[in-house]
Design an enzyme around this catalytic site. Structure first.
Site, short mmCIF file in Angstrom:
data_model
loop_
_atom_site.label_atom_id
_atom_site.label_comp_id
_atom_site.label_asym_id
_atom_site.label_seq_id
_atom_site.Cartn_x
_atom_site.Cartn_y
_atom_site.Cartn_z
N LYS A 101 39.97 -33.68 42.43
CA LYS A 101 38.99 -34.79 42.65
C LYS A 101 38.04 -34.06 41.65
CE LYS A 101 35.07 -35.07 44.08
NZ LYS A 101 34.04 -35.89 43.02
N GLY A 157 31.55 -25.58 39.88
CA GLY A 157 30.22 -26.15 40.46
C GLY A 157 28.68 -25.58 40.70
N GLU A 172 33.84 -21.03 41.05
CA GLU A 172 33.35 -20.69 39.63
C GLU A 172 31.82 -21.26 40.14
OE1 GLU A 172 31.77 -21.07 36.88
OE2 GLU A 172 33.48 -22.09 35.80
N CYS A 180 28.13 -23.89 32.21
CA CYS A 180 27.56 -22.30 33.60
C CYS A 180 27.60 -21.41 32.68
CB CYS A 180 28.87 -22.18 34.70
SG CYS A 180 30.44 -22.44 34.25
N GLU A 205 18.76 -21.87 37.24
CA GLU A 205 20.20 -22.74 36.81
C GLU A 205 19.55 -24.07 35.96
OE1 GLU A 205 24.02 -23.69 37.33
OE2 GLU A 205 24.76 -23.08 35.67
#
Lengths: 492, 294
Positions: free
Chosen positions: A198, A250, A272, A306, A403
């Site tokens: 996806k 994500g 992750e 990330c 973040e």
């Protein structure tokens, strides 16, 4: 042009003034269809509901095309196709044959690399020099690397006959659309699993082009299925009872929601997630190299990474010098048309992401940090954010803890190596970290103490299919890349 | 109460043992003041009053484990191996005591109890050999396509909560605790609720084998109460739920998601020779890059 100073020219450290003529990469290599379907059981089909959603070019807000929005019925169909392919074709196939399919895919990606690069740049907003030199070659390399494992799994250290898990449901982000697809698909397929992928809602196009590559490689139907859609599609996929393995890249927030949703099931999970990496610069570091590393660490892919080095920890004695040089360097960065080969920073991927960056940077100012950006003119349409540096940041500030996922650097200082370690580790995340020093023993001392899955010493943001990647703590678990990456898809 | 295994002189009144918690290297009672009756598997004879740890005790144990983690994880692997080996030596020296406690706890024959103690000792010896080999097996050099030296090493995950097996009170316990601490983690262990006494005697072994205080913390009490606290605790990095009741595992896994804990559910046939799997479940792979140049 180089010797002719003009309006808006930028002074570099040599004292010369530079201007660049536009150097756009041609879009002609890409033909975007007016609509795209789902890739299920080897064929492109519309969603059962007939629903579609648009994907846009974030640099211009132009609508590129519409893609099918997969619903629960489509998830059922794709998982069933993957199950059949697993049981009848891909599972029983000798590893040496699986390998050859993966080598084929790697080769076709290489052959169509310019097309992939341009399409990725248009759909994502990232500069063509990054898609061309990083995203696409690494994606091909990933398939090439894992192809070689397919017939060597008994030597991988997971027992004499490690078994695949079955059907993998894989949900990937928008920051490296094709590369993340490769990170997910290549090890899963090499180990004998079949996949339902996806891609992110805002960046579906290169995954669909990859589906076409699978067709061109004659990959058996159902081995790879691609379902485009938004969060609901991903949620339906990971929760589907026919999925044996869930892999997600994500945000930590969504990762936790997925974990809660599948808690108690037999699904194997790897995550992750987010990061807030410290990039630690000591006073003996080669400052010019460190500045390049800082820039690469936080402005690569507009900071939408990330493992971005979003917290600069600089030793107090050189802090002023480093920040001065960093500012001078940032003044030379070129922000603009992602398809221009000279562009350093492209567009932010979506309005939603731009709003998040805007909100967090406003919080940085409100909490008392000092904000600075180089003078730079941003295009009037599209989603743009100037490279931004905050100084006077404390560990309590939101911009030091959360973040941001944008081109925003928070600068903090330290005095001793012990303090650097304490500050670097003072985060719930633990994905990556950087160290800049000439002292070898200090590099290793730091590397031992930084609680992060990837430690870059005197470099930053380098990636390789042979190198395991993944987090400590709330940055997730499991590794992608290298021998370690196989474990996520085996009954090991 | 457990006087019989030692076969004391009938004329002498035995000195009974008090079974307390093991937290931070000390043997406190529960801060709650609670205790509960532990009864023999066969006949239901009262064996002892065990401390019934509270949520506060569990949090204290996490704090002790976190405090111990730094030094234990940075101790040399050789040292950790020696400490584990010494623990095996200490059990060997107390084999009779352990056999008596297992016999009472699990209702097996004395022969089977002795065999179980021997298996527990051998398991510790097996793990004692691992600390200085695990990086060679699970780590290595990565041949990246560029001028970099790149290597990966397994590192301990941090503070690990271990729900010990309900049935196998010593062998099962050793089989789940040893792999956690061998690689440098610190553990908070919830001992078998019905059969907690061998766990406390094992704690006495751990207290005297040069294992730093806090590396293993042993809680006795209601598993359901303690496991949920540990699963939801934000300073616990991983949890082994193999020993938890099957019906409680989904909820523990859901609680564990809040801070992205590693959740491990493994095999529970303790007679089987182990594999490195349980050990590697509580490690993180760290990859270090450095440029190569003249």
């Amino acid at each position: 042009m180089a010797d002719k100073a003009g309006e808006g020219a930028v002074a570099v450290t040599s004292g010369l003034d530079w201007q660049y003529a536009p150097a756009p990469e041609s879009r002609d290599v890409v033909a975007i269809a007016p609509r795209y379907g789902l890739f299920v059981n080897g064929e492109f089909t519309q969603a059962a509901s007939g629903r579609t959603f648009p994907t846009i070019n974030p640099a211009t807000e132009e609508e590129l095309t519409v893609v099918a929005q997969a619903g629960p019925a489509d998830v059922d169909r794709a998982v069933a196709a993957a199950r059949t392919a697993f049981e009848q074709v891909w599972g029983p196939m000798p590893g040496s044959e699986r390998a050859k399919y993966l080598y084929r895919i790697a080769r076709i990606i290489q052959e169509r690399s310019r097309e992939f690069a341009v399409l990725e740049s248009i759909d994502n907003g990232k500069p063509i020099k990054e898609t061309r030199d990083v995203d696409i070659p690494l994606a091909a390399a990933h398939f090439f690397y894992y192809a070689g494992w397919a017939d060597k799994l008994s030597y991988a250290g997971f027992g004499p006959d490690p078994r695949p898990l079955g059907v993998a449901g894989q949900v990937i982000p928008w920051n490296f659309p094709l590369l993340m697809a490769a990170w997910k698909l290549a090890p899963a397929l090499a180990t004998g699993n079949t996949c339902v992928l996806k891609p992110a809602e805002t960046t579906p196009l290169t995954a669909l082009l990859l589906a076409e590559v699978c067709q061109q490689a004659d990959l058996p139907p159902g081995v790879v299925n691609v379902l485009t859609g938004a969060g609901g599609t991903g949620a339906a996929l990971v929760a589907h009872p026919g999925v044996d393995k869930v892999a997600f890249t994500g945000s930590t927030e969504v990762g936790i929601a997925i974990t809660e949703k599948i808690a108690g099931s037999a699904k194997k999970l790897t995550l992750e997630l987010g990061g807030k990496a410290a990039n630690v610069v000591f006073d003996d570091a080669p400052i010019d190299q460190a500045v390049e590393g800082i820039v690469n660490g936080i402005f690569f892919n507009q900071g939408q990474v990330c493992c971005a080095g979003s917290r600069l920890l600089v030793q107090e004695s050189v802090a002023e010098q480093v920040v001065d040089r960093l500012r001078r360097r940032l003044a030379t960065l070129r922000v603009g048309d992602p398809l221009d080969k000279n562009t350093d920073l492209g567009a932010i991927n979506s309005r939603r992401q731009l709003e998040k960056i805007t909100e967090l940077t406003a919080a940085g100012e409100a909490e008392g940090a000092e904000r600075w950006s180089p003078p730079c003119e941003l295009p009037s349409r599209g989603y743009w954010f100037a490279p931004t540096v905050f100084t006077g940041v404390s560990q309590a500030h939101r911009i030091a803890r959360e973040e941001i996922f944008g081109p925003v650097l928070s600068v903090l200082t330290f005095r001793t190596p012990q303090e650097a370690v304490a500050k670097a580790n003072n985060t719930p995340y633990g994905l990556s970290a950087g160290i800049w020093t000439e002292k070898g023993s200090r590099i290793l001392w730091m590397a031992q103490r930084l609680r992060a899955g990837v430690v870059w010493a005197n470099t930053f943001n380098v990636f390789d299919p042979a190198s395991p990647f993944g987090g400590y703590k709330e940055s997730g678990f499991g590794r992608e890349g290298g021998r370690h990456g196989l474990a996520a898809y085996l009954d090991a | 109460m457990p006087d019989k295994p030692a076969q004391p002189d009938a004329a002498r009144l035995a000195v009974r043992k008090t079974y307390k918690l093991y937290v931070g290297g000390a043997f406190p009672r529960s801060e709650s003041g609670r205790s509960y009756q532990v009864r023999a598997a066969k006949g239901g004879e009262l064996l002892a009053f065990a401390a019934q740890a509270s949520r506060k005790d569990a949090r204290d144990a996490v704090e002790a484990a976190r405090a111990a983690f730094g030094a234990w994880s940075s101790a040399t692997a050789y040292n950790r191996g020696q400490v584990l080996y010494r623990a095996a030596e200490m059990i060997e020296g107390r084999a009779g005591q352990f056999a008596g406690e297992i016999l009472a706890a699990e209702g097996m024959s004395m022969t089977a109890a002795r065999r179980t103690v021997a298996a527990a000792i051998d398991r510790l010896v097996w793990y004692a050999g691992w600390p200085d080999k695990v990086a060679q097996v699970a780590g290595g050099a990565n041949q990246v396509a560029g001028p970099y030296f790149n290597f990966s090493v397994p590192e301990p995950t941090g503070v690990v909560a271990v729900i010990a097996p309900a049935e196998s009170s010593l062998l099962g316990l050793v089989s789940v605790v040893a792999p956690v601490i061998a690689t440098g983690n610190a553990a908070v262990v919830v001992a078998s609720e019905e059969r907690p006494l061998p766990a406390i005697t094992l704690s006495e072994v751990l207290a005297t084998c040069d294992l730093p205080g806090g590396v293993v913390n042993m809680l006795t009490g209601r598993t359901g109460e303690l496991a949920a606290v540990l699963a939801g605790h934000f300073d616990v990095n991983a949890i082994d739920i193999t020993g938890a009741a099957a019906g409680s595992r989904a909820e523990l896994a859901r609680l564990a998601a809040a801070n992205v804990k590693r959740v491990f559910l493994g095999e529970d046939d303790w007679a089987e020779t182990p594999t490195p799997r349980r050990m590697l479940a509580f490690t993180e792979t760290k990859t270090v890059w450095h440029p190569v140049g003249s």
